[in-house]
Design an enzyme around this catalytic site. Sequence first.
Site, PDB file in Angstrom:
ATOM      1  N   GLN A   1       3.436  -3.173  -5.216  1.00  0.00           N
ATOM      2  CA  GLN A   1       3.925  -4.524  -5.517  1.00  0.00           C
ATOM      3  C   GLN A   1       5.288  -4.526  -6.203  1.00  0.00           C
ATOM      4  O   GLN A   1       5.938  -5.569  -6.266  1.00  0.00           O
ATOM      5  CB  GLN A   1       2.913  -5.259  -6.402  1.00  0.00           C
ATOM      6  CG  GLN A   1       1.576  -5.543  -5.747  1.00  0.00           C
ATOM      7  CD  GLN A   1       1.644  -6.568  -4.633  1.00  0.00           C
ATOM      8  OE1 GLN A   1       2.582  -7.359  -4.544  1.00  0.00           O
ATOM      9  NE2 GLN A   1       0.651  -6.566  -3.754  1.00  0.00           N
TER      10      GLN A   1
ATOM     11  N   CYS B   1      -7.841  -6.742  -0.332  1.00  0.00           N
ATOM     12  CA  CYS B   1      -8.917  -5.769  -0.127  1.00  0.00           C
ATOM     13  C   CYS B   1     -10.238  -6.272  -0.679  1.00  0.00           C
ATOM     14  O   CYS B   1     -11.291  -5.730  -0.363  1.00  0.00           O
ATOM     15  CB  CYS B   1      -8.562  -4.446  -0.809  1.00  0.00           C
ATOM     16  SG  CYS B   1      -8.591  -4.530  -2.606  1.00  0.00           S
TER      17      CYS B   1
END
Length: 377
Positions: free
Chosen positions: A180, A329
């Site tokens: 990220q 996820c």
Amino acid sequence: MAVYLDFNASTPVDPRVLDRMVEVYRSHFGNADSRTHVFGTQAKELVNGGRSGIAEILNVDPTDVFFTSGSTESNNMALLGLLEHAQSSGRRHFITTAIEHKSVLGAMRYLEGHGCQVDYVSPDASGRVRPEQILGLVREDTLLVSMMHVNSETGVIQPIEEVGAALADTPVYFHIDATQGFGKRNDELRRAKYDMLSAAAHKLGGPQGIGALVLRRDGRYYRRPPLIPLMYGGPQERGYRPGTTPVALVAGFVLAAQLCHRESAQHMARCAEIKREFLTAVSGLQYSLNGDQDRCLPTTVNISFHGVDAESLFLAMKEDYAFSNGSACNSGSHEPSYVLTAMGLPEERISQAVRISWDHNTKVDFGVLVRYIQSII
């Protein structure tokens, strides 16, 4: 069409990147490991040029960059690749945080099942782990510390520089999941001391299916971390990762990373404006922000709207707005966010939490979004 506000899960491909990939697919379709003809040579040159491009951004040697299918594979390579060394050396202790991506947490659970011990460090309500929490657990048999640069659910930046500096003169390996943060906070990654780093293209305007694992050689013996490959079948990526290198994806990844590196200051400034617009729009609502906003990316907000269950919000708004309650996820699960749970937040606040994320090109009328929420309360 629904407004896309789930950039932490995946980003649209930058049109410039897409054009570059189409060009490579059309003109450079050779196998980069075919050494007997010009098509293979040209493909190899593109891959090596891409390797150098990523290395320049991160200020590492090009030979330390290994292409993978993305951060999940990179994280598994970094962690599971050490298992044999852990077992043979007796250094079977690993340290990570309770807010890591599932590809790290899942790999750590596997290591535990094969004779290793793992300590999981939880943050406080700020969402940020303190360096001393990590460093205080280091012992003689510690082999690896693995932590993320930026949390995908809260956008909170973690202390990778402090931890890396403290571990630099020790035998403990340090792995950073930069999924990220790469492309957004590259200066921190360039300064950080680490042995391994994971990154993915689809978080920064590049294609899905391509990423990298950086394996740096140390300054003492000029050796990389003692990883063994997870797959076998070819000499690609110097034996660490077999399989035909996807040349067009490499080209797209590198261009996306280069564009973000050059344009990051402008992008982040615009994202900060969008965040201010959002907070102004919701100022009349009752809500709680999850995570320390002084240590948070301007691209992300994790917010709990009081009196509004997150699942009800998704159901009511799915045709008009696309956002989530956390990491992709984990999005198929109706279980509470493990990240917010690790932060010690109340169960009701967690059930109300949504993650909204954007990029510099996002155009959205947050006033309309607020009216949707008000209609549900």
